[in-house]
Design an enzyme around this catalytic site. Structure first.
Site, short mmCIF file in Angstrom:
data_model
loop_
_atom_site.label_atom_id
_atom_site.label_comp_id
_atom_site.label_asym_id
_atom_site.label_seq_id
_atom_site.Cartn_x
_atom_site.Cartn_y
_atom_site.Cartn_z
N GLU A 41 -4.26 -9.69 3.24
CA GLU A 41 -5.12 -9.47 4.41
C GLU A 41 -6.32 -10.39 4.45
OE1 GLU A 41 -2.79 -5.66 3.97
OE2 GLU A 41 -3.71 -7.12 2.62
N GLU B 167 0.82 -1.20 0.00
CA GLU B 167 0.00 0.00 0.00
C GLU B 167 0.86 1.27 0.00
OE1 GLU B 167 -4.09 -0.49 1.99
OE2 GLU B 167 -2.78 -1.76 3.20
#
Length: 279
Positions: free
Chosen positions: A148, A128
């Site tokens: 995730e 990210e």
């Protein structure tokens, strides 16, 4: 530039090393190699302060972010997350991230460009951060992933909309819904990697060379150009984007010392001598 080193010391970093490989360039190396540079909560706040200091340092124009050892950043330190569940930390902020996001980067707005030199795995928040860097150079061994969902979580640091915006909904869905590792070659095809370094060993050298190309330009022009690119990336309407960039930068840029110097250098067939930006 009128000076070659920052005029004030950087904020202390608990999990990163700082150096200046070239005038106007800041190199930030995440330094938890035994943990694959997974970041604890303290690091997010430290790095957020660092990026603000970088933006405000008149003599720095470009930053490079990389990792020590074999990894770029494996994401959040999940051992710390589990420990916090068992015993809450003394400071409440150590359970969360600053507004600028993971590593102070994933939601950063900023004024100046940051190059990601991805030397190994960039997983979770590490990926990210890359998605919000201005340029991404990957080593041949680099791997990207948003794992995730495999752990009952989701990528919450801003990477999902950025990935959709850049790669499209189908590619972003494949990456985020499978959690699988993505190679540097796939990153090139899917438009979140600019280039792959010639070798693992030359990655940092190539990133610094690119940083020097940018640092040779007018500081005013770099800030204004990046601002225009960011406006275009983050706003929906083309006309609205153009008008906002024009309003923010045009009056300050045109007629400023760096613009006059750039024109004079061109006419005189010489290298320009830039001064620090007032944008």
């Amino acid at each position: 530039m009128s000076s070659l080193s920052p005029t004030s010391p950087p904020p202390a970093q608990s999990h990163a090393l700082l150096s200046y490989p070239s005038p106007s360039i800041l190199l930030v190396t995440l330094n938890r190699p035994l943990a694959m540079n997974a970041l604890p909560f303290q690091a997010h706040w430290d790095l957020s302060e660092l990026w603000s200091w970088f933006d405000d340092s008149p003599t720095l124009l470009v930053a490079i972010l990389t990792g020590a050892g074999s990894a770029f950043c494996a994401g959040q330190d999940l051992k710390e997350v589990q420990a916090n569940r068992l015993q809450p930390p003394s400071q409440p902020y150590l359970k969360g991230r600053p507004p600028s996001g993971f590593g102070g980067m994933s939601q950063r707005k900023g004024r100046k460009p940051i190059i990601a030199a991805v030397n190994g795995v960039a997983f979770g928040g590490g990926f990210e951060m890359c998605l919000n860097c201005d340029i991404v150079i990957a080593s041949p061994r680099a791997q990207f992933a948003l794992p995730e969902a495999r752990r009952g979580l989701y990528a919450s640091a801003g990477g999902l909309p950025r990935l959709v915006h850049g790669a499209g909904i189908q590619i972003a869905s494949e990456i985020a819904l499978t959690g699988r590792s993505i190679s540097a070659e796939e990153g090139i095809r899917w438009l979140f990697v600019n280039r792959i370094s010639k070798s693992q060993e030359t990655l940092l050298e190539e990133a610094i060379t690119l940083g020097r190309e940018i640092a040779r330009l007018s500081p005013d022009a770099v800030i204004a150009t990046r601002g225009g690119l960011r406006d275009a990336h983050e706003m929906a309407g083309l006309e609205e984007t153009w008008a906002r960039t024009k309003e923010r930068y045009e009056k300050k840029l045109y007629g400023a010392p760096n613009m006059l110097e750039g024109l004079a250098a061109f006419m005189g067939k010489r290298e320009p001598k830039w001064v620090v930006s007032n944008l």
